[in-house]
Design a protein around this motif. Structure first.
Motif, mmCIF file in Angstrom:
data_model
loop_
_atom_site.group_PDB
_atom_site.id
_atom_site.type_symbol
_atom_site.label_atom_id
_atom_site.label_comp_id
_atom_site.label_asym_id
_atom_site.label_seq_id
_atom_site.Cartn_x
_atom_site.Cartn_y
_atom_site.Cartn_z
ATOM 1 N N SER A 1 -6.610 -6.996 -0.465
ATOM 2 C CA SER A 1 -5.755 -5.839 -0.193
ATOM 3 C C SER A 1 -6.048 -4.702 -1.168
ATOM 4 C CB SER A 1 -4.282 -6.246 -0.310
ATOM 5 O OG SER A 1 -3.438 -5.119 -0.196
ATOM 6 N N GLU B 1 3.438 -12.149 5.584
ATOM 7 C CA GLU B 1 3.008 -12.200 6.987
ATOM 8 C C GLU B 1 1.862 -13.192 7.169
ATOM 9 O OE1 GLU B 1 2.491 -8.606 9.280
ATOM 10 O OE2 GLU B 1 3.618 -7.462 7.783
ATOM 11 N N TYR C 1 -9.348 -12.364 1.855
ATOM 12 C CA TYR C 1 -8.519 -11.218 2.221
ATOM 13 C C TYR C 1 -8.249 -10.424 0.949
ATOM 14 C CZ TYR C 1 -4.396 -8.619 3.922
ATOM 15 O OH TYR C 1 -3.499 -7.632 4.262
ATOM 16 N N ASP D 1 -2.400 1.061 3.658
ATOM 17 C CA ASP D 1 -1.610 0.261 4.583
ATOM 18 C C ASP D 1 -2.384 -0.994 4.987
ATOM 19 O OD1 ASP D 1 0.047 -0.733 6.545
ATOM 20 O OD2 ASP D 1 0.406 1.202 7.500
ATOM 21 N N GLY D 2 -1.758 -2.170 4.774
ATOM 22 C CA GLY D 2 -2.438 -3.423 5.080
ATOM 23 C C GLY D 2 -2.178 -3.959 6.471
ATOM 24 N N LYS D 3 -1.484 -3.190 7.303
ATOM 25 C CA LYS D 3 -1.122 -3.681 8.632
ATOM 26 C C LYS D 3 -2.350 -4.096 9.435
ATOM 27 C CE LYS D 3 2.000 -1.323 10.659
ATOM 28 N NZ LYS D 3 2.693 -0.210 11.359
ATOM 29 N N VAL E 1 -3.955 -7.383 8.078
ATOM 30 C CA VAL E 1 -3.235 -8.587 8.485
ATOM 31 C C VAL E 1 -3.577 -8.932 9.938
ATOM 32 C CG1 VAL E 1 -0.954 -9.586 8.904
ATOM 33 C CG2 VAL E 1 -1.357 -8.251 6.838
ATOM 34 N N GLU F 1 2.539 -8.190 2.979
ATOM 35 C CA GLU F 1 1.292 -8.618 3.614
ATOM 36 C C GLU F 1 1.103 -10.122 3.426
ATOM 37 O OE1 GLU F 1 -2.203 -6.374 2.465
ATOM 38 O OE2 GLU F 1 -0.989 -4.582 2.081
#
Length: 762
Positions: free
Chosen positions: A445, A510, A443, A419-421, A424, A507
């Motif tokens: 992921s 966002e 960044y 999960d990349g929440k 971010v 992701e």
């Protein structure tokens, strides 16, 4: 449960602590006994751990203490919360049985919610240890939306909290103030994930007796106001930091957005009539797209090292995931500086944000000022494997409750938690406190890396709802096996992969939206790429990356770059798509040329500035790639029958305590044997030549990339083009690696010298 007295805790009776501790001990031991495994990627590391248990025993004890302490703190928090709710609700001491029921039911509720959002975390439990219980997971993910359980769990906490506020308003007693203060303190601790602060707080509660009665009510009011301020303090602090950060509008912020294993052919791929990458598609319309871009080596550590140094793995010697001390220390030296160091020299501050795939960033001097990523080492592995046994606390430490609770940062390295929440959020925080200062953010992921672990709803986005096999939620790579999957299973794995790509696209969307909202997007350099691709059962290629070089899917990756708006406007009427072949080592000279930073080093890459707006090279271009390390000497894959053998990786590993318990291959001969055994390739826009050393000689394979993208028809025996590419490969390797050509073999210098010494002795 007995009423409170002068000899008991001021707010909570001692029996509450006893009950919470007994709850923790019982479930901790139960899950430790019945839910422990030391199998990673199909490899049993139990024997490996015992090899250094004597020197590592303290680390194991620390890991056990850390997980048990986390379990105790979470359980104490729950018991104290439900004690508070029941105490003010029924206006008398709640019974032990009622408390146990409330706490256990709440744990099960959050567990169910977590299992729906992140079923991959529990995949090993249900598919390998207790497959008879898999139906529970199927039922939850098929019929219960996680939002439903989230409303219940959050509602219980919020309703209880609001009732505590009302209780305070109605009674205005010191006890009511302390109850509300307690809930707010737990909220602050939970938001920050401060395990040790939480433990100290409960020790303080236990010790302070009835002293709360001596504190004036005004002090409680001030404390409550202060705690409410603390909830918003981090975001306020970031905003202030950004406002006061050094201003430098002449240096564009640089954002390198990368996803592990992102294949080039997934950009714009349509399923169910819609693209799986709508956000990347929109970005593509505003950036230069290099349509034939290749990584130098399809393994994360060496690939990123090549990318950041602009040099080949065969030069700097980080050629696998377990480099030795002297190899790691080369990176960032005068011999192998990174472009981040060059940016740092002109005022940039460099950040890295990643989860398990980015555990390579803290392991070498890449030029980052701050790294927000786990550090892959034996300590982290031990903590992870211990924590994974405790399934009742996993929802709390993975942030299922109010998006917080990251008490164990080591769990950011879980390969099943893609999960990349939270990544971010960290990216956004850095943007906030960096302001308009010169900065870069890398960044990276992990969501597309196997086992392909996107959160809800992405794992359901493209998969067959009627499939209930062991690949329903995830697919590990097991290098010890070469199982042949049927068509339904292959399609399921591919659909999981595509769901992961869709999750990464969200992701990315966002990130872009946030940059635009902050007014940063137009002035920024933004690079979108990947460290390598992935084989997904094309022809006989199997699943995974790094084991071979056949096909387009392993080394060919996306590469999109957007320059600041004024630069992009120069090319509005020109071609934004470049069809010529490019390499990941081209990024270093490209950025340095754009920023007018002098580069005195001879480098294998080529700056792409000169071809912006063009569609191809003026002359033929050659790019190089090589395989990674083979993790196992078992399995029936086609490359296993060709490879030069060396021992199973577990036989080569050493844990090096003085390097933070990193796992390394320290034996020089084995490292050179690994290098000697590698497959290598050289490619043009039309052809690929693969060099394959075997025990019986060197095999060459030549493929037409355009007519035969899966590399099924070897053209080398026909004599077409092959000799030219072969000569070019030997020329390139001779220049960039300390290797000697013996017949058709490329032999590392140490092996070559040892062989000559043995010949001399004879």
């Amino acid at each position: 449960m007995t009423p409170m007295g002068r000899n008991e805790s001021a707010i909570f009776p001692k029996s509450l602590y006893t009950l919470a501790l007994g709850h923790s001990v019982f479930f901790y031991l139960a899950f430790l006994i019945f839910n422990t495994s030391f199998t990673i990627m199909g490899v049993d590391v139990g024997d490996f751990l015992t090899q250094y248990l004597g020197s590592f025993f303290g680390v194991y004890l620390h890991a056990s203490f850390l997980i048990f302490a986390t379990s105790c703190y979470i359980t104490l928090s729950l018991y104290s919360i439900f004690y508070t709710y029941l105490r003010i609700g029924i206006n008398r001491e709640p019974k032990s049985g009622s408390l146990f029921f409330c706490v256990f039911a709440f744990q099960v509720l959050l567990l169910a919610q977590s299992m729906i959002v992140h079923p991959q975390i529990y995949g090993e439990f249900f598919f390998y240890r207790y497959p008879s219980g898999a139906g529970i997971l199927f039922f939850l993910t098929d019929f219960i939306p996680p939002e439903f359980l989230s409303v219940i769990s959050h509602g219980i906490v919020l309703v209880g909290f609001l009732y505590s506020v009302w209780y305070l308003y109605k009674n205005k007693t010191k006890q009511a103030f302390v109850y509300l203060l307690h809930l707010l303190i737990l909220g602050v601790i939970h938001k920050q994930g401060s395990l040790y602060l939480g433990l100290v707080y409960f020790v303080f509660l236990y010790w302070q007796g009835t002293r709360y009665e001596k504190v004036h009510i005004k002090a409680y009011v001030r404390l409550i106001v202060f705690l409410l301020f603390l909830y918003s303090f981090p975001s306020l602090l970031n905003s202030f930091s950004g406002f006061f950060a050094s201003k430098d509008s002449k240096k564009p912020p640089i954002y390198i957005i990368s996803a592990d294993s992102l294949r080039f052919d997934r950009i714009g791929k349509k399923l169910n009539g819609k693209s799986i990458t709508p956000n990347i598609d929109s970005f593509q319309n505003e950036s230069f797209t290099f349509l034939d871009h290749h990584t130098t080596i399809p393994r994360t550590f060496p690939s990123w090292t090549d990318f950041l140094t602009g040099q080949y793995s065969m030069s700097h010697k980080i050629r696998d995931m377990f480099p030795a001390i002297e190899e790691i220390h080369r990176i960032g030296s005068d011999t192998f500086p990174t472009f981040l160091q060059a940016l740092g020299s002109i005022g940039y501050k460099n950040y890295a944000v990643s989860s398990f795939a980015g555990d390579i960033f803290p392991r070498a001097n890449f030029g980052f000022d701050e790294v927000f990523a786990p550090n892959f080492n034996a300590k982290l592995m031990t903590i992870q494997r211990t924590a994974e046994t405790q399934i009742l606390i996993l929802p709390f430490v993975t942030g299922e409750l109010f998006g917080a609770g990251y008490y164990l940062p080591e769990l950011f390295g879980l390969s099943t938690w893609g999960d990349g929440k939270r990544l971010v959020q960290k990216f956004q925080e850095i943007i906030d406190y960096s302001g308009t200062s010169a900065h870069t953010i890398t960044y990276f992921s992990s969501v597309i890396h196997f086992p392909y672990s996107p959160p809800y709803p992405y794992y359901k986005e493209y998969t067959d709802p009627n499939y209930y096999g062991k690949y329903k939620y995830l697919k590990f790579v097991d290098p010890t096996k070469s199982d042949v999957l049927n068509e339904q299973e292959i399609q399921q794995v591919r659909n999981l992969f595509d769901g992961s790509v869709r999750a990464f696209d969200e992701e990315f969307g966002e990130i872009v939206s946030y940059l635009k909202s902050k007014g940063v997007y137009d002035s920024a350099i933004i690079i979108l790429t990947a460290d390598h691709g992935e084989s997904l059962y094309e022809d006989i290629h199997g699943q995974g990356h790094g084991e071979h070089l056949r096909g387009e899917s392993v080394t060919k990756v996306p590469f999109l770059i957007k320059f600041p708006k004024e630069k992009m406007s120069e090319y509005q009427t020109k071609n934004l798509k470049f069809f010529g072949i490019t390499s990941s080592v081209d990024v270093y000279p490209t950025l340095l040329e754009y920023l007018n930073i002098q580069n005195q080093k001879d480098m294998p890459g080529t700056s792409l500035i000169s071809v912006l707006g063009k569609s191809d090279w003026d002359e033929e271009r050659f790019v190089y790639s090589e395989t990674g390390i083979w993790f196992s000497d078992m399995g029936g894959h086609f490359f296993q029958s060709q490879r030069i053998p060396y021992p199973n990786i577990l036989s080569l590993h050493q844990v090096v305590p003085e390097e933070g318990y990193q796992i390394m291959i320290t034996d020089v001969m084995y490292r050179d044997t690994i290098a000697f055994s590698k497959h290598r390739s050289i490619q043009t826009s039309e052809y690929k030549l693969i060099y394959i050393p075997t025990r019986s000689g060197v095999i060459f394979e030549l493929y037409n990339r355009k007519l035969d993208p899966n590399n099924t028809k070897n053209l080398f025996p026909s004599g077409q083009v092959g000799q030219k590419l072969k000569d070019k490969l030997y020329e390139l390797v001779t220049k960039w690696e300390s290797a000697n050509r013996v017949g058709e073999f490329l032999v590392p210098e140490s092996i070559y010298n040892l062989s000559n010494q043995n010949e001399t002795k004879k």
